[in-house]
Design a protein around this motif. Structure first.
Motif, PDB file in Angstrom:
ATOM      1  N   HIS A 133       0.865  -1.174   0.000  1.00 31.89           N
ATOM      2  CA  HIS A 133       0.000   0.000   0.000  1.00 31.89           C
ATOM      3  C   HIS A 133       0.913   1.240   0.000  1.00 31.89           C
ATOM      4  O   HIS A 133       1.961   1.241   0.642  1.00 31.89           O
ATOM      5  N   PRO A 134       0.541   2.314  -0.695  1.00 30.27           N
ATOM      6  CA  PRO A 134       1.393   3.503  -0.758  1.00 30.27           C
ATOM      7  C   PRO A 134       1.813   4.051   0.613  1.00 30.27           C
ATOM      8  O   PRO A 134       2.935   4.537   0.772  1.00 30.27           O
ATOM      9  N   PHE A 135       0.924   3.971   1.607  1.00 26.53           N
ATOM     10  CA  PHE A 135       1.319   4.429   2.948  1.00 26.53           C
ATOM     11  C   PHE A 135       2.521   3.642   3.455  1.00 26.53           C
ATOM     12  O   PHE A 135       3.461   4.215   4.013  1.00 26.53           O
ATOM     13  N   TYR A 136       2.491   2.330   3.265  1.00 27.48           N
ATOM     14  CA  TYR A 136       3.582   1.489   3.763  1.00 27.48           C
ATOM     15  C   TYR A 136       4.884   1.734   2.987  1.00 27.48           C
ATOM     16  O   TYR A 136       5.965   1.659   3.573  1.00 27.48           O
ATOM     17  N   ARG A 137       4.787   2.037   1.716  1.00 23.48           N
ATOM     18  CA  ARG A 137       5.995   2.394   0.955  1.00 23.48           C
ATOM     19  C   ARG A 137       6.559   3.721   1.460  1.00 23.48           C
ATOM     20  O   ARG A 137       7.771   3.883   1.606  1.00 23.48           O
ATOM     21  N   TRP A 138       5.681   4.671   1.754  1.00 22.31           N
ATOM     22  CA  TRP A 138       6.095   5.960   2.311  1.00 22.31           C
ATOM     23  C   TRP A 138       6.774   5.764   3.662  1.00 22.31           C
ATOM     24  O   TRP A 138       7.857   6.321   3.908  1.00 22.31           O
ATOM     25  N   ALA A 139       6.151   4.979   4.540  1.00 19.74           N
ATOM     26  CA  ALA A 139       6.724   4.747   5.868  1.00 19.74           C
ATOM     27  C   ALA A 139       8.080   4.041   5.767  1.00 19.74           C
ATOM     28  O   ALA A 139       9.015   4.370   6.504  1.00 19.74           O
ATOM     29  N   ALA A 140       8.202   3.086   4.850  1.00 16.38           N
ATOM     30  CA  ALA A 140       9.469   2.375   4.669  1.00 16.38           C
ATOM     31  C   ALA A 140      10.558   3.324   4.180  1.00 16.38           C
ATOM     32  O   ALA A 140      11.723   3.196   4.574  1.00 16.38           O
ATOM     33  N   ALA A 141      10.199   4.276   3.342  1.00 23.17           N
ATOM     34  CA  ALA A 141      11.175   5.253   2.866  1.00 23.17           C
ATOM     35  C   ALA A 141      11.596   6.193   3.993  1.00 23.17           C
ATOM     36  O   ALA A 141      12.756   6.586   4.077  1.00 23.17           O
ATOM     37  N   ARG A 142      10.657   6.507   4.879  1.00 20.75           N
ATOM     38  CA  ARG A 142      10.947   7.399   6.009  1.00 20.75           C
ATOM     39  C   ARG A 142      11.781   6.704   7.085  1.00 20.75           C
ATOM     40  O   ARG A 142      12.649   7.327   7.679  1.00 20.75           O
ATOM     41  N   ARG A 143      11.448   5.465   7.380  1.00 17.52           N
ATOM     42  CA  ARG A 143      12.084   4.715   8.467  1.00 17.52           C
ATOM     43  C   ARG A 143      12.452   3.314   7.983  1.00 17.52           C
ATOM     44  O   ARG A 143      11.828   2.327   8.368  1.00 17.52           O
ATOM     45  N   PRO A 144      13.474   3.198   7.132  1.00 17.24           N
ATOM     46  CA  PRO A 144      13.814   1.894   6.548  1.00 17.24           C
ATOM     47  C   PRO A 144      14.205   0.827   7.567  1.00 17.24           C
ATOM     48  O   PRO A 144      14.047  -0.357   7.311  1.00 17.24           O
ATOM     49  N   ALA A 145      14.665   1.222   8.733  1.00  8.59           N
ATOM     50  CA  ALA A 145      15.041   0.242   9.766  1.00  8.59           C
ATOM     51  C   ALA A 145      13.841  -0.190  10.605  1.00  8.59           C
ATOM     52  O   ALA A 145      13.974  -1.063  11.462  1.00  8.59           O
ATOM     53  N   GLU A 146      12.679   0.388  10.356  1.00  5.03           N
ATOM     54  CA  GLU A 146      11.495   0.104  11.178  1.00  5.03           C
ATOM     55  C   GLU A 146      10.321  -0.406  10.335  1.00  5.03           C
ATOM     56  O   GLU A 146       9.165  -0.117  10.627  1.00  5.03           O
ATOM     57  N   VAL A 147      10.602  -1.176   9.299  1.00  2.00           N
ATOM     58  CA  VAL A 147       9.541  -1.715   8.446  1.00  2.00           C
ATOM     59  C   VAL A 147       8.927  -2.954   9.084  1.00  2.00           C
ATOM     60  O   VAL A 147       9.575  -3.633   9.895  1.00  2.00           O
ATOM     61  N   PRO A 148       7.698  -3.277   8.721  1.00  4.20           N
ATOM     62  CA  PRO A 148       7.082  -4.490   9.257  1.00  4.20           C
ATOM     63  C   PRO A 148       7.863  -5.744   8.864  1.00  4.20           C
ATOM     64  O   PRO A 148       8.205  -5.927   7.698  1.00  4.20           O
ATOM     65  N   THR A 149       8.149  -6.563   9.852  1.00  2.00           N
ATOM     66  CA  THR A 149       8.771  -7.859   9.598  1.00  2.00           C
ATOM     67  C   THR A 149       7.837  -8.991  10.017  1.00  2.00           C
ATOM     68  O   THR A 149       8.158 -10.159   9.808  1.00  2.00           O
ATOM     69  N   TRP A 150       6.694  -8.628  10.582  1.00  2.75           N
ATOM     70  CA  TRP A 150       5.680  -9.603  10.963  1.00  2.75           C
ATOM     71  C   TRP A 150       4.371  -8.872  11.198  1.00  2.75           C
ATOM     72  O   TRP A 150       4.302  -7.649  11.131  1.00  2.75           O
ATOM     73  N   ASN A 151       3.333  -9.627  11.477  1.00  9.28           N
ATOM     74  CA  ASN A 151       2.023  -9.062  11.786  1.00  9.28           C
ATOM     75  C   ASN A 151       2.096  -8.264  13.087  1.00  9.28           C
ATOM     76  O   ASN A 151       2.893  -8.570  13.965  1.00  9.28           O
ATOM     77  N   PHE A 152       1.248  -7.272  13.199  1.00 10.75           N
ATOM     78  CA  PHE A 152       1.107  -6.413  14.375  1.00 10.75           C
ATOM     79  C   PHE A 152       2.265  -5.440  14.558  1.00 10.75           C
ATOM     80  O   PHE A 152       2.535  -4.979  15.658  1.00 10.75           O
ATOM     81  N   HIS A 153       2.899  -5.082  13.449  1.00 10.66           N
ATOM     82  CA  HIS A 153       3.843  -3.967  13.468  1.00 10.66           C
ATOM     83  C   HIS A 153       3.004  -2.702  13.595  1.00 10.66           C
ATOM     84  O   HIS A 153       1.921  -2.603  13.016  1.00 10.66           O
ATOM     85  N   LYS A 154       3.507  -1.738  14.361  1.00 16.44           N
ATOM     86  CA  LYS A 154       2.748  -0.523  14.622  1.00 16.44           C
ATOM     87  C   LYS A 154       3.518   0.699  14.130  1.00 16.44           C
ATOM     88  O   LYS A 154       4.694   0.851  14.438  1.00 16.44           O
ATOM     89  N   TYR A 155       2.819   1.570  13.393  1.00 13.59           N
ATOM     90  CA  TYR A 155       3.381   2.857  12.994  1.00 13.59           C
ATOM     91  C   TYR A 155       2.596   3.935  13.717  1.00 13.59           C
ATOM     92  O   TYR A 155       1.361   3.964  13.668  1.00 13.59           O
ATOM     93  N   LEU A 156       3.319   4.850  14.374  1.00 10.61           N
ATOM     94  CA  LEU A 156       2.675   5.989  15.021  1.00 10.61           C
ATOM     95  C   LEU A 156       2.937   7.237  14.196  1.00 10.61           C
ATOM     96  O   LEU A 156       4.084   7.595  13.923  1.00 10.61           O
ATOM     97  N   ILE A 157       1.856   7.880  13.789  1.00  9.25           N
ATOM     98  CA  ILE A 157       1.899   9.130  13.043  1.00  9.25           C
ATOM     99  C   ILE A 157       1.624  10.252  14.036  1.00  9.25           C
ATOM    100  O   ILE A 157       0.656  10.192  14.795  1.00  9.25           O
ATOM    101  N   GLY A 158       2.477  11.261  14.034  1.00  6.69           N
ATOM    102  CA  GLY A 158       2.309  12.384  14.952  1.00  6.69           C
ATOM    103  C   GLY A 158       1.215  13.336  14.518  1.00  6.69           C
ATOM    104  O   GLY A 158       0.679  13.253  13.414  1.00  6.69           O
ATOM    105  N   ARG A 159       0.927  14.261  15.394  1.00  7.66           N
ATOM    106  CA  ARG A 159      -0.120  15.249  15.125  1.00  7.66           C
ATOM    107  C   ARG A 159       0.196  16.112  13.907  1.00  7.66           C
ATOM    108  O   ARG A 159      -0.703  16.700  13.316  1.00  7.66           O
ATOM    109  N   ASP A 160       1.480  16.162  13.539  1.00  6.70           N
ATOM    110  CA  ASP A 160       1.895  16.949  12.374  1.00  6.70           C
ATOM    111  C   ASP A 160       1.875  16.135  11.082  1.00  6.70           C
ATOM    112  O   ASP A 160       2.226  16.633  10.026  1.00  6.70           O
ATOM    113  N   GLY A 161       1.481  14.855  11.166  1.00  7.96           N
ATOM    114  CA  GLY A 161       1.401  14.005   9.982  1.00  7.96           C
ATOM    115  C   GLY A 161       2.693  13.284   9.654  1.00  7.96           C
ATOM    116  O   GLY A 161       2.745  12.509   8.701  1.00  7.96           O
ATOM    117  N   ASP A 162       3.729  13.518  10.449  1.00  2.00           N
ATOM    118  CA  ASP A 162       5.006  12.851  10.199  1.00  2.00           C
ATOM    119  C   ASP A 162       5.048  11.517  10.947  1.00  2.00           C
ATOM    120  O   ASP A 162       4.322  11.307  11.916  1.00  2.00           O
TER     121      ASP A 162
END
Length: 189
Positions: A133-162
């Motif tokens: 999904h484009p969101f997950y590609r965006w997140a992977a580009a932002r934080r390549p060391a924090e990509v999902p490696t299994w189910n229940f990976h969590k991404y927290l988006i701040g109030r500023d959208g980052d």
């Protein structure tokens, strides 16, 4: 006057068929998470833009995963913080071990019946690789060391959208680490 009208119509027609100028899905270079939307299980879209100014927790889930007990912990988080502004979105995925065999509303219904989950669910999505999904590609580009490696990976988006951070599958949703990060975003001005 008719020459001008013809030129305008020609330009409009050219824009409609020109692949270089076509409207596209936001990619890894999108400035923030508000540029993305997920399909709803029940139809329609969940636009992250609707939650501008609020923290958003996005979790890839699977009903047959060993971490499926986190559906209940996510519900605790949802009950505790949704009234204070937290948006929580479950994104079912079959990417890891084929552990999401259900389709459509059966996914949310299973999580509700077995774990009491009442938070929103997106439609099943791919969360890793070139077809993610484009969101997950965006997140992977932002934080390549924090990509999902299994189910229940969590991404927290701040109030500023980052992207504030990624939290591994084994991180309990009500862990001090994640609760502290959410609390910081809820209190951010």
């Amino acid at each position: 006057m008719s020459l001008l009208r013809r030129d305008v119509l020609s330009l409009i027609g050219g824009l409609a068929v020109s692949p270089a100028l076509a409207v596209s899905v936001p990619g890894p270079d999108a400035p923030d998470a508000y540029h993305f939307a997920f399909d709803r299980l029940e139809g329609g879209r969940i636009a992250l833009e609707a939650y501008r100014g609020k923290p958003i927790l996005i979790v890839n889930t699977a009903t047959n995963c060993g971490y499926a007990g986190q559906f209940a912990s996510l519900e605790q988080l949802w009950q505790r913080y949704s009234g204070r502004g937290l948006m929580l979105l479950a994104v079912p995925s079959n990417d890891f071990g084929g552990q999401e065999p259900l389709e459509g509303m059966a996914i949310a219904e299973s999580a509700r019946q077995v774990h009491g989950a009442t938070y929103p669910f997106a439609a099943k999505s791919t969360v890793r690789g070139p077809d993610a999904h484009p969101f997950y590609r965006w997140a992977a580009a932002r934080r390549p060391a924090e990509v999902p490696t299994w189910n229940f990976h969590k991404y927290l988006i701040g109030r500023d959208g980052d992207l504030v951070g990624g939290f591994a599958a084994g991180t309990d949703p009500v862990s001090q680490q994640l609760v502290r990060a959410i609390g910081q975003q809820l209190h951010a001005a």
